[in-house]
Design a protein around this motif. Structure first.
Motif, short mmCIF file in Angstrom:
data_model
loop_
_atom_site.label_atom_id
_atom_site.label_comp_id
_atom_site.label_asym_id
_atom_site.label_seq_id
_atom_site.Cartn_x
_atom_site.Cartn_y
_atom_site.Cartn_z
N THR A 9 0.83 -1.21 0.00
CA THR A 9 0.00 0.00 0.00
C THR A 9 0.85 1.25 0.00
O THR A 9 0.37 2.34 -0.32
CB THR A 9 -0.93 0.04 1.23
N GLY A 10 2.11 1.11 0.41
CA GLY A 10 3.01 2.26 0.48
C GLY A 10 2.82 3.12 1.70
O GLY A 10 3.51 4.12 1.87
N THR A 11 1.92 2.73 2.59
CA THR A 11 1.61 3.58 3.76
C THR A 11 2.02 2.96 5.08
O THR A 11 2.06 3.65 6.09
CB THR A 11 0.10 3.88 3.82
N LEU A 57 10.57 -5.66 8.90
CA LEU A 57 11.11 -6.29 7.69
C LEU A 57 12.05 -7.44 8.03
O LEU A 57 12.14 -8.42 7.29
CB LEU A 57 11.84 -5.27 6.82
N ALA A 58 12.73 -7.34 9.13
CA ALA A 58 13.67 -8.41 9.51
C ALA A 58 12.94 -9.71 9.83
O ALA A 58 13.48 -10.81 9.63
CB ALA A 58 14.49 -7.96 10.72
N LEU A 60 6.67 -6.96 -12.85
CA LEU A 60 7.58 -5.82 -12.75
C LEU A 60 6.81 -4.52 -12.56
O LEU A 60 7.22 -3.67 -11.76
CB LEU A 60 8.46 -5.73 -14.00
N TYR A 61 5.72 -4.35 -13.30
CA TYR A 61 4.92 -3.14 -13.17
C TYR A 61 4.11 -3.12 -11.89
O TYR A 61 3.41 -2.15 -11.61
CB TYR A 61 3.99 -2.98 -14.38
N ASN A 62 4.20 -4.20 -11.11
CA ASN A 62 3.55 -4.27 -9.79
C ASN A 62 4.57 -4.45 -8.67
O ASN A 62 4.27 -5.06 -7.65
CB ASN A 62 2.53 -5.41 -9.78
N GLY A 63 5.78 -3.95 -8.88
CA GLY A 63 6.76 -3.88 -7.81
C GLY A 63 7.63 -5.09 -7.62
O GLY A 63 8.52 -5.10 -6.75
N SER A 64 7.42 -6.14 -8.39
CA SER A 64 8.18 -7.38 -8.23
C SER A 64 9.43 -7.38 -9.12
O SER A 64 9.62 -6.50 -9.95
CB SER A 64 7.28 -8.57 -8.57
N TYR A 113 11.26 -3.19 -2.03
CA TYR A 113 9.83 -3.38 -2.27
C TYR A 113 9.02 -2.32 -1.53
O TYR A 113 8.11 -1.71 -2.09
CB TYR A 113 9.45 -4.78 -1.80
N LYS A 114 9.36 -2.10 -0.29
CA LYS A 114 8.68 -1.08 0.50
C LYS A 114 8.88 0.31 -0.11
O LYS A 114 7.92 1.09 -0.26
CB LYS A 114 9.20 -1.11 1.94
N LYS A 115 10.12 0.62 -0.51
CA LYS A 115 10.40 1.92 -1.12
C LYS A 115 9.63 2.11 -2.42
O LYS A 115 9.17 3.21 -2.73
CB LYS A 115 11.91 2.04 -1.40
N TYR A 116 9.50 1.03 -3.18
CA TYR A 116 8.81 1.09 -4.47
C TYR A 116 7.41 1.64 -4.30
O TYR A 116 6.99 2.56 -5.00
CB TYR A 116 8.77 -0.31 -5.09
#
Length: 831
Positions: free
Chosen positions: A98-100, A106-107, A302-306, A361-364
Motif C-alpha cells: 500500500t506504500g503507507t 522487515l527483519a 515488474l509493473y507491480n513492484g516485483s 519493495y517497501k520503497k517502491y
C-alpha cells in the motif's frame, strides 16, 4: 500383554510415520520423472498428497477451475514457523504494497517468491519440473533449502494452462512408441492443429496477464493480487535448438522499470550462470526477450513492484528426446534438470537477498504515492460510450488501479484524438485516474498515450493505450485531478408507464447492446435499426438505434410488451417507449431507413489453414461476449454451405486461396454474408467476383534501390525500416455507414502488418487511413510510407450477398473493446 500392546502401538505409529512421508515424484508416479509426460490429474494428485504429508511446510490453495473443469492450484512452501503464521505474513506483505505501512518488521518478514510453470501447454517440461521443486522444498531432505525457507515463502503454480497441457500430453502419449523416436520428423514431434500452446479457447495466456479476458487469468490474478510477491519467475520453453535463456532481459526495457529491478535481474542471472557454468550447459542473456508489453508473466509483475523474469529452456516439439541441429540428443530429463537448477538458484538468491528485496519493495510503493512515474499526473476519460467506459472500469478494478468519477474543474491535457494539448472540463461521469496511488506504474503503463521504445526489435506490440483500445475520448494531464464520486450517474428510462407504445427504442454501440438484439430475436421479436439519426419527443437518437414496433410484433404474440421489458431488465439496459412514429428530425418510423435486421446464423471456419489464435478470438467473442453458439466448420466445407442454416460465414486470419471455389460464391450470390479477416483477404485476391485489390508500394521510375545498411552483427534483428510489431492507427470511417454505429467518424485499430488495399471503385470504402493516421507505436520508415493511404475496412455487394473485408484484427486478444463494436456491426447490421 503390555509388551504386545506396546509393539502394536509402535507398529501402528511406524506405519503412520511412513505413510506421512513426502513421496518423491518417482515414487508417487511409478516411473522416473522425465521418462513420461504426466497427465494433469496426476500432477494435481501429487500436489495434494505432498501437502497432506507435509502439512507443516506446505499449504495447498485451489484457486479455480479451467474451462474444461481441471483444477488450478498453488502450493505455498516454507518453514513450519512461517506456514504457522502464513496469513499474517500475507497481510504484512499487502500492507507493504500500500506504500503507507511503517509497522511491518522487515527483519521478521519473509520474502515471497512465486514460481509459475507451463503457461503454454506444449512447453510441457515446466510442470514436470514443478513436482521436483515441490518435493525438494517440502520433503526436508535438502538442508540448504531448509535454510532458505526460513526467510522465504515459495509459491509454486504447477500449471497455469492445464487444458492446453493435457491437449499436448494426450496427443504425445497417444502417438509415442515403445521407445521414443528422436528424429525431429517423426510424428510425435509434430502436433496437430490447434496445438497445445493455447488454452481451451485457443488464447495465449502469457499475453493475458493485464487484460484478464480468460478464466484462468482472472482466477490466477485474483490470487496473485492477494500475495504480491517480491520475485516472480515464469518458466517457458523455446525451440529445442536454442540454449537456455535467463535474465537479465533484452532491450527495450520500459522506462518505468526501476534501476533496482534491472540490477537484481543481473544478480539472479549471475547466480544461475554459476551453476550452468559448473555443468558446462549453454545459456544466453540480454537477447530477444524484452520488458515492454505489459501483459507478460515477467512485465506484469515488474509493473507491480516485483522482480519479474522469464526463463526459457529449449524444448518445444522435443517430446521425450530429440536430435538437435548440432547433432546432440536433448531429453526431457535434461530439460527438467535445467529448469530445476534455475528454480533452486532463484530460491537461493532470493533468500540471500531477503533484506534488500523487502527494503526496495517497501520503497517502491512508498514512491508510487509521491512521485509520478511518467509525464502525466492524471488521466481523464470521457463517457463517450457508457458501456465501454464500464468495461474500462472493470479492467482497472481487476488490476487494483484506483479511480473515481466526476468533478467540476477545468484543466489542460494531451488530447488522445488530436495529439495536441487542449483545454477540457471534467464532467459528472468522467472516469479519473490519479497517478498517485499504489499501482501508479501499472496505471501509467496502461494509460500513457505514447510508450517510449528504446529498441525496435521488440517481441510484441508497442502500443496499447487504453483510451484507444476502448475508443473513448480522453486527456492525459500534468495536473493532479481527483474524482468526487465512487460510481457513475445513470438515468435509466423504463417504459412501464406507457400502456400501448408505438415502439420501444434501445441504444446500439456495444457488445451489451448486441446481447439485447440477440435476446429479442430469440423471442422471435422483429427488430429494426435506424440507418439515420432522428429526434422524437425532444430526444435525439443516433443512427444504429434499435426499434421494436409493437403492432408488427403483436401478430406473433400478445405479450410483446412484457417480453421487451423483461429483456431490458434482465440485461440492465435503458429502454425508451414512444407513442408516435412522427419524428421531429429525420425520417418517420414508416420510412425505409429503418430496415428489419436479419437473425444471424453464424459459422466460423477452423482447421489447419486457420490461425488457431485468430479462430479462438472469434469463437470466444461470440460465445462469451454475445452468448451465441456458432457453428464451427472445417475449411474443407466452406463450399458446401446451406443458406437456410448459415447466413454469415467468418474466415479468421489464415490461408484460404486454394479453398475458395464456386460453392462459396454461389452461396454469396444467394444472400450470404462473408467476413474476411486479415490474411483471409489474401485468399480472394484476383478471384472472380471479389473486387479487393492489394495496394502495391509505389516505385518511382528510374529510382535506384538504396544499398543495404544492415550490419552482419545485426543479422538476427528485424529490419527497422520495414518493421511494424504493433501500432495504433486512426481509421477514418464513413460516418453514415452501419460500421460506424457506436463509433462515429473514426475507429482506433491495432496494425500488426504492412498489408493495405486499394479503395473500391464500386463498393463501400468504410475505413481509410491517411498520412496522419498513425497514433502510437513503432513503425519503420518504409512501413510508414506504405501505410500512408489506403483501405483497411471495406464492404462489397456480391449478388444478393455481401463480402466484408477487415484488414486488421478487431478482436485482438479479446481486449480491444472498440473493435468489438466494429465487429458487432459487421455481424448484425444491414448494409
Amino acid at each position: 500383554m503390555k509388551k504386545s500392546l506396546t509393539f502394536c502401538l509402535f507398529f501402528i505409529s511406524s506405519i503412520l510415520f511412513v505413510s506421512a512421508q513426502v513421496k518423491s515424484p518417482d515414487q508417487f508416479l511409478g516411473y522416473e520423472l522425465g521418462s513420461h509426460f504426466t497427465p494433469h490429474f496426476k500432477v494435481a494428485e501429487y500436489f495434494r498428497q505432498t501437502a497432506l504429508a507435509s502439512s507443516k511446510n506446505v499449504k495447498l490453495i485451489e484457486y479455480g477451475k479451467t474451462n474444461e473443469g481441471r483444477p488450478l492450484m498453488v502450493a505455498v512452501v516454507s518453514s513450519a514457523e512461517n506456514i504457522a503464521k502464513l496469513d499474517q505474513i500475507r497481510a504484512n506483505n499487502l500492507a507493504l504494497a500500500t506504500g503507507t505501512s511503517n509497522t511491518v518488521d522487515l527483519a521478521a518478514q519473509p520474502t515471497i517468491l512465486w514460481l509459475s510453470y507451463n503457461v503454454h501447454g506444449n512447453e510441457a517440461n515446466s510442470t514436470e519440473t514443478s513436482m521436483k521443486m515441490l518435493y525438494t522444498l517440502a520433503s526436508g531432505t535438502n538442508q540448504q533449502a531448509n535454510e532458505w525457507l526460513k526467510n522465504t515463502v515459495v509459491v509454486i503454480d504447477p500449471c497455469l494452462n492445464p487444458d492446453g497441457r493435457d491437449r499436448y500430453v494426450n496427443f504425445f502419449n497417444s502417438v509415442v512408441g515403445k521407445t521414443p523416436n528422436s528424429d525431429p520428423s517423426s510424428r510425435e514431434h509434430i502436433e496437430p492443429w490447434p496445438g497445445g500452446r493455447p488454452n481451451h479457447y485457443y488464447f495465449d495466456l502469457n499475453r493475458d496477464w493485464a487484460w484478464q479476458t480468460q478464466i484462468e487469468s482472472q482466477q490466477r490474478l485474483a490470487l496473485y493480487n492477494q500475495w504480491m510477491p517480491q520475485v516472480h519467475v515464469d518458466f517457458h520453453e523455446q525451440s529445442y535448438n536454442e540454449p537456455y535463456y535467463f535474465a537479465p532481459a533484452a532491450e527495450p526495457v520500459h522506462q518505468d522499470i526501476t534501476p533496482w529491478q534491472k540490477s537484481f535481474q543481473v544478480v539472479v542471472g549471475k547466480n544461475n550462470a554459476k551453476y550452468f557454468d559448473a555443468e558446462g550447459w549453454g545459456y544466453f542473456t540480454k537477447e530477444r526477450f524484452d520488458l515492454l508489453y505489459p501483459s507478460y508473466g515477467d512485465t506484469y509483475p515488474l509493473y507491480n513492484g516485483s522482480i519479474g523474469m522469464t526463463y526459457e529452456q529449449g524444448g518445444i516439439r522435443a517430446g521425450l528426446s530429440v536430435v538437435t541441429n548440432d547433432g546432440d540428443t536433448l531429453t526431457l530429463k535434461d530439460r527438467i534438470a535445467h529448469h530445476f537448477t534455475t528454480g533452486m538458484s532463484t530460491v537461493e538468491v532470493t533468500s540471500l537477498n531477503h533484506n534488500k528485496l523487502l527494503d526496495e519493495y517497501k520503497k517502491y510503493f512508498q514512491q508510487e504515492l509521491t512521485t509520478a512515474p511518467g509525464v502525466y499526473k492524471s488521466y481523464v476519460i470521457k463517457p463517450t460510450n457508457l458501456s465501454r467506459l464500464k468495461k474500462l472500469a472493470e479492467l482497472l478494478t481487476k488490476n487494483k488501479i484506483e479511480f473515481a468519477y466526476g468533478g467540476d474543474k477545468t484543466g489542460r491535457g494531451y488530447d488522445y484524438d488530436t495529439q495536441k494539448e487542449d483545454n477540457f472540463t471534467v464532467g459528472r461521469n468522467d472516469l479519473i485516474v490519479n497517478i498517485f496511488q499504489p499501482r501508479a506504474v501499472l496505471a501509467n503503463v496502461l494509460l500513457e498515450p505514447q510508450t517510449f521504445v528504446t529498441d525496435s526489435n521488440t517481441y510484441d506490440i508497442t502500443a496499447w493505450a487504453l483510451p484507444y483500445v476502448y475508443g473513448l475520448k480522453a486527456y492525459a494531464s500534468k495536473e493532479s485531478f481527483k474524482g468526487k464520486y465512487s460510481s457513475l450517474e445513470e438515468n435509466k428510462i423504463a417504459s412501464t408507464n406507457v400502456d400501448k407504445p408505438l415502439a420501444w427504442l434501445f441504444a446500439w454501440g456495444s457488445s451489451e447492446d448486441a446481447q439485447v438484439l440477440i435476446a429479442l430475436q430469440k423471442e422471435n421479436i422483429k427488430v429494426r435499426q435506424a440507418d439515420q439519426p432522428f429526434s422524437v419527443n425532444g430526444k435525439d437518437y443516433p443512427a444504429g438505434t434499435l426499434i421494436v414496433l409493437r403492432v408488427e410484433n403483436e401478430k406473433i404474440g400478445k405479450d410483446v410488451k412484457n417480453k421487451v421489458e423483461r429483456i431490458a431488465v434482465a440485461l440492465d439496459k435503458p429502454i425508451q417507449a414512444v407513442t408516435s412514429g412522427f419524428v421531429e428530425k429525420g425520417k418517420d418510423f414508416g420510412s425505409n431507413v429503418y430496415p428489419l435486421l436479419v437473425h444471424p446464423k453464424i459459422a466460423i471456419v477452423s482447421g489447419n489453414e486457420v490461425s488457431s489464435l485468430a479462430f479462438g478470438e472469434v469463437w470466444f467473442y461470440l460465445e462469451h461476449d454475445l452468448n451465441l453458439t456458432p457453428s464451427i466448420i472445417n475449411t474443407r466445407d466452406i463450399n458446401n454451405l446451406d443458406l437456410s442454416k448459415i447466413n454469415t460465414l467468418i474466415l479468421p486470419d489464415g490461408s484460404y486461396s486454394a479453398l475458395i471455389g464456386d460453392g462459396l460464391t454461389a452461396w454469396l450470390n444467394k444472400g450470404g454474408k462473408l467476413i474476411l479477416m486479415e490474411d483471409a483477404i489474401e485468399g480472394v485476391l484476383e478471384k472472380k467476383g471479389f473486387d479487393i485489390k492489394k495496394k502495391e508500394a509505389i516505385v518511382k521510375k528510374d529510382e535506384k534501390p538504396e544499398p543495404s545498411r544492415l550490419l552482419f552483427k545485426d543479422k538476427d534483428r528485424d529490419d527497422y525500416e520495414t518493421t511494424i510489431p504493433g501500432a495504433i492507427y486512426k481509421i477514418n470511417l464513413d460516418a453514415t455507414h452501419p460500421f460506424s454505429y457506436g463509433l462515429g467518424k473514426w475507429y482506433y485499430s491495432l496494425k500488426t502488418d504492412r498489408k493495405i488495399y486499394e479503395p473500391f471503385v464500386k463498393g463501400w470504402n468504410v475505413g481509410l487511413v491517411n498520412d496522419k493516421s498513425l497514433m502510437a507505436g513503432v513503425v519503420g520508415k518504409k512501413a510508414r510510407e506504405e501505410l500512408k493511404t489506403g483501405l483497411l475496412i471495406g464492404v462489397q455487394d456480391f449478388g444478393r450477398g455481401q463480402v466484408i473485408y477487415l484488414a486488421n484484427d478487431p478482436l485482438f486478444r479479446n481486449f480491444w473493446e472498440g473493435g468489438k463494436t466494429l465487429f458487432g456491426n459487421a455481424i448484425f447490421c444491414s448494409y
